[in-house]
Motif scaffolding. Structure first.
Motif, PDB file in Angstrom:
ATOM      1  N   ARG A   1       0.805  -1.224   0.000  1.00 50.00           N
ATOM      2  CA  ARG A   1       0.000   0.000   0.000  1.00 50.00           C
ATOM      3  C   ARG A   1       0.836   1.272   0.000  1.00 50.00           C
ATOM      4  O   ARG A   1       0.321   2.369  -0.238  1.00 50.00           O
ATOM      5  CB  ARG A   1      -0.955  -0.008   1.195  1.00 50.00           C
ATOM      6  N   ALA A   2       2.151   1.154   0.271  1.00 44.15           N
ATOM      7  CA  ALA A   2       3.011   2.330   0.270  1.00 44.15           C
ATOM      8  C   ALA A   2       3.072   2.978  -1.109  1.00 44.15           C
ATOM      9  O   ALA A   2       3.397   4.157  -1.229  1.00 44.15           O
ATOM     10  CB  ALA A   2       4.417   1.961   0.738  1.00 44.15           C
TER      11      ALA A   2
ATOM     12  N   GLY B   1      -1.529   6.230  -4.106  1.00 46.15           N
ATOM     13  CA  GLY B   1      -1.693   7.667  -3.938  1.00 46.15           C
ATOM     14  C   GLY B   1      -2.410   7.978  -2.646  1.00 46.15           C
ATOM     15  O   GLY B   1      -3.054   7.123  -2.029  1.00 46.15           O
ATOM     16  N   CYS B   2      -2.314   9.240  -2.226  1.00 48.97           N
ATOM     17  CA  CYS B   2      -2.879   9.624  -0.926  1.00 48.97           C
ATOM     18  C   CYS B   2      -4.377   9.388  -0.859  1.00 48.97           C
ATOM     19  O   CYS B   2      -4.894   8.886   0.153  1.00 48.97           O
ATOM     20  CB  CYS B   2      -2.562  11.095  -0.645  1.00 48.97           C
ATOM     21  N   SER B   3      -5.098   9.719  -1.920  1.00 42.71           N
ATOM     22  CA  SER B   3      -6.542   9.497  -1.918  1.00 42.71           C
ATOM     23  C   SER B   3      -6.863   8.013  -1.859  1.00 42.71           C
ATOM     24  O   SER B   3      -7.757   7.589  -1.117  1.00 42.71           O
ATOM     25  CB  SER B   3      -7.172  10.133  -3.161  1.00 42.71           C
ATOM     26  N   ASN B   4      -6.094   7.225  -2.642  1.00 44.69           N
ATOM     27  CA  ASN B   4      -6.320   5.776  -2.632  1.00 44.69           C
ATOM     28  C   ASN B   4      -6.117   5.211  -1.230  1.00 44.69           C
ATOM     29  O   ASN B   4      -6.937   4.435  -0.723  1.00 44.69           O
ATOM     30  CB  ASN B   4      -5.351   5.081  -3.593  1.00 44.69           C
ATOM     31  N   LEU B   5      -5.001   5.591  -0.604  1.00 46.20           N
ATOM     32  CA  LEU B   5      -4.682   5.060   0.711  1.00 46.20           C
ATOM     33  C   LEU B   5      -5.692   5.521   1.756  1.00 46.20           C
ATOM     34  O   LEU B   5      -6.085   4.754   2.643  1.00 46.20           O
ATOM     35  CB  LEU B   5      -3.267   5.492   1.113  1.00 46.20           C
ATOM     36  N   ALA B   6      -6.132   6.760   1.651  1.00 43.78           N
ATOM     37  CA  ALA B   6      -7.113   7.267   2.618  1.00 43.78           C
ATOM     38  C   ALA B   6      -8.394   6.463   2.574  1.00 43.78           C
ATOM     39  O   ALA B   6      -9.016   6.199   3.622  1.00 43.78           O
ATOM     40  CB  ALA B   6      -7.397   8.739   2.345  1.00 43.78           C
ATOM     41  N   HIS B   7      -8.818   6.069   1.370  1.00 46.83           N
ATOM     42  CA  HIS B   7      -9.984   5.193   1.268  1.00 46.83           C
ATOM     43  C   HIS B   7      -9.720   3.861   1.970  1.00 46.83           C
ATOM     44  O   HIS B   7     -10.643   3.256   2.524  1.00 46.83           O
ATOM     45  CB  HIS B   7     -10.330   4.931  -0.202  1.00 46.83           C
TER      46      HIS B   7
ATOM     47  N   ARG C   1      -3.363   3.974  12.531  1.00 40.85           N
ATOM     48  CA  ARG C   1      -2.003   4.495  12.405  1.00 40.85           C
ATOM     49  C   ARG C   1      -1.119   3.567  11.574  1.00 40.85           C
ATOM     50  O   ARG C   1      -0.360   4.013  10.709  1.00 40.85           O
ATOM     51  CB  ARG C   1      -1.398   4.689  13.798  1.00 40.85           C
TER      52      ARG C   1
ATOM     53  N   ARG D   1      -2.110   3.723   7.871  1.00 38.09           N
ATOM     54  CA  ARG D   1      -1.747   5.022   7.304  1.00 38.09           C
ATOM     55  C   ARG D   1      -0.240   5.142   7.087  1.00 38.09           C
ATOM     56  O   ARG D   1       0.216   5.643   6.045  1.00 38.09           O
ATOM     57  CB  ARG D   1      -2.239   6.147   8.224  1.00 38.09           C
ATOM     58  N   GLU D   2       0.556   4.691   8.043  1.00 42.94           N
ATOM     59  CA  GLU D   2       2.006   4.839   7.920  1.00 42.94           C
ATOM     60  C   GLU D   2       2.597   3.930   6.842  1.00 42.94           C
ATOM     61  O   GLU D   2       3.672   4.193   6.314  1.00 42.94           O
ATOM     62  CB  GLU D   2       2.669   4.534   9.267  1.00 42.94           C
TER      63      GLU D   2
END
Length: 622
Positions: A40-41, A44-50, A61, A64-65
């Protein structure tokens, strides 16, 4: 450690040779998909936020990290089916254990799980085999989010385990482990259940008598205790190194079952990264497939695996053929008598020493590849050990090297029979599979007039009218993958057993399925080419003489070629009959499905080839 048996070595080498190109292509795809660090690293930020929007607490946490491994839970849980009902508790256990091990587990997706016991003889059974490939696709959907570094697969029964494996092999760069639920405790003895079923078929027992017997047999959460496809699944995947050692037949609802489930979560975190990284594509190779097949044959397991193992192997780029089954069966001794191959159930098998004694004796006889990757580490020797709780801590210990009940389980130096439980037959009626582990030698060759049926209801009506009270080879056609989705035909068995008990020579020939429960009736099943594809079963007429000989590997219609050439093939029921109860939703799969000897799969398969050997030649070579 004993030297590897020459037949095991030769068959494995031939599988590897014929699979070289497709296996290389598969491994190249796996290598391309693998990467450094948590998957998941790279999102993209939007993808990961979902991907972490529904998380909370420490899991939020960690996700997210994107520094620690993410574990996907893919489950076949439902509370309709006894085998899958125990899985309800597993996700929370897994999440907690994964968190303690430094990872994070998320429930990635559910897959359907239907029961052949419920759908037996009903139209829903015509969706059963297709459900395997639907499960594979559903597994693919669950894993497609690129959030995960390992997978725990929760499933038990017939099509579920093969489907989970096929889907996971599309993500072969991810480590994967199957997490079983275990069998229900023993209920009504299997001989008594079979006796009541036959009495009902003869009209000598009431429906209430039959229901009482069935309810006493299937009576609690857990897998049904007879040795059909569900328990064959479990044994085979443990012998392939895809379960934790000894996890297969531990009862649900016990402290040991919970401890094993929690350890599976910790172990998948360990092997998802770093020095212990063990992707599924490395665990499943030609040797692993052969080990699973040897276990199946040594225990007289379900004939459904002549479809499922072929399809699973193909998903890993490996071409497994029925000739491999035939040659290995001729070299692998039969070591277990579990119903329908005997009176004991799977709990008795487990108590006698179970998978651990089986693995040990097969390794000592050189009938298994010892140096393979497993989810427990390198080498199959670990699977000689059984799990126990010592002051609440999970540990493994050695088991006795001998069976504790040689009426149920034996060692390779004292087999129940010199050959395995499956044979292949072929002739002018095509190729088929016969499970002989429960068929007495004097019933393995039948020559008798045919009686042809298009439906199970037609057969039942003829039986009740007394039209089959003679030597007969019952032919049930237009039940292959393209015709009806290859349903199982267990409803025929009690009546056929009645005919056998009356002293008649009886056999069944069909392009349908019979699973692991064909019992004492000689049944040539999975016949291919199927009648709906122009196979010779479509030319059989009532009264034709058929010869089925499991010992010689023969399946022949004793009608001269000129007469056959003048016949018009019987047609399948019209397509508009294949609707209702959801069947119309599977029409595309029905049109795309391949033949039985290629796994009856809707996914791309190699072109069918001529047999490497005849069944008799395979047995002679072994």
């Amino acid at each position: 450690m004993s030297l590897l048996h020459p037949v095991i070595a030769d068959v494995t080498a031939r599988i590897a040779d014929r699979s070289a190109e497709s296996r290389r292509a598969y491994l190249d795809r796996v290598a391309d998909a693998a990467g450094e660090g948590p998957t998941r690293a790279g999102l993209g930020c939007s993808n990961l936020a979902h991907g972490f929007a529904a998380c909370s607490g420490p899991d939020l946490r960690v996700v997210r990290e994107a520094r620690k491994p993410g574990i996907a839970i893919v489950s076949a849980y439902n509370d309709l089916l006894s085998a899958h009902q125990p899985l309800a508790e597993f996700p929370e256990w897994i999440k907690s254990a994964a968190r303690d091990a430094g990872g994070v587990a998320q429930f990635a997706g559910g897959v359907p799980a239907m029961c052949d016991g419920i759908t037996q003889g009903r139209s829903g059974m015509e969706l059963s085999l297709f459900s395997r490939d639907v499960i594979a696709m559903a597994t693919g959907v669950a894993l497609s989010h690129e959030m995960f570094d390992g997978t725990l697969l929760l499933g038990v029964c017939d099509k579920i385990v093969p489907g989970l494996l096929i889907g996971s092999l599309a993500f072969g760069h991810l480590p994967a482990m199957l997490v079983p639920a275990g069998p229900m405790p023993s209920g009504l003895p299997n001989k008594e259940k079979a006796r009541i079923r036959q009495l009902f078929a003869e009209g000598k027992a009431t429906r209430e008598d039959l229901l009482d017997a069935e309810a006493a047999s299937y009576h609690s959460p857990g897998t049904c205790t007879f040795y059909g496809t569900a328990n064959s699944n479990q044994l085979v995947v443990e012998m392939m190194g895809l379960h934790l050692p000894g996890a297969t037949f531990v009862h649900p609802g016990t402290p040991l079952r919970r401890a094993l489930t929690e350890h599976a979560a910790r172990r998948i975190v360990e092997i998802s990264h770093g020095e212990q990284y063990t992707p599924l594509a490395r665990v499943i190779d030609e040797r692993t497939i052969v080990n699973g097949l040897v276990g199946l044959l040594a225990t007289g397991g379900s004939a459904n695996h002549t479809l499922h193992l072929v399809a699973v192997a193909a998903a890993a780029g490996i071409t497994l053929t029925w000739d491999d089954f035939a040659e290995l069966s001729a070299a692998v001794p039969l070591l277990a008598h579990v119903y329908p191959n005997g009176s004991a159930d799977i709990n008795h098998f487990h108590a006698a020493g179970g998978v651990q004694v089986l693995v040990g004796t097969l390794l000592d006889a050189g009938l298994l590849h010892p140096d393979v990757e497993t989810v427990a580490g390198r080498g199959l020797d670990r699977y000689r050990q059984e799990p126990v709780l010592d002051d609440g801590e999970l540990t493994w210990r050695d088991v006795p090297t001998r069976s504790l009940d040689d009426t149920v389980l034996r060692t390779a130096d004292n087999p129940l029979a010199p050959e395995g439980g499956l044979r292949m037959v072929s002739g002018n009626l095509g190729r088929g599979v016969i499970k002989v582990s429960a068929v007495t030698p004097d019933n393995r060759a039948v020559r008798a007039p045919a009686r042809v049926f298009a439906t199970q209801d037609e057969f039942t009506a003829a039986f009740r009218a007394g039209e089959l009270d003679r030597d007969v080879v019952v032919v049930v056609r237009h039940h292959g993958p393209k015709a009806k989705g290859m349903p199982e035909l267990h409803a025929l068995i009690p009546a056929l057993c009645v005919l056998m008990d009356r002293g008649h020579r009886v056999a069944l020939v069909t392009d349908g399925r019979m699973s692991g429960a064909s019992g004492k009736v000689p049944a040539a099943i999975h016949v291919t080419p199927e009648s709906a594809s122009g196979g010779p079963l479509a030319l059989v007429e009532d009264g034709d003489i058929i010869r089925l000989d499991a010992e010689a590997g023969e399946l022949d219609l004793l009608v001269d070629a000129t007469t056959l050439a003048g016949r018009t093939p019987a047609t399948a029921p019209p397509d508009d009959a294949w609707y209702g109860n959801g069947r119309e939703l599977f029409a595309t799969l029905r049109g795309a499905v391949g033949p039985a000897d290629l796994g009856a799969s809707v996914f791309a398969t190699p072109a069918s080839t001529e047999p490497d050997t005849t069944p008799a030649e395979a047995r002679e070579r072994a």
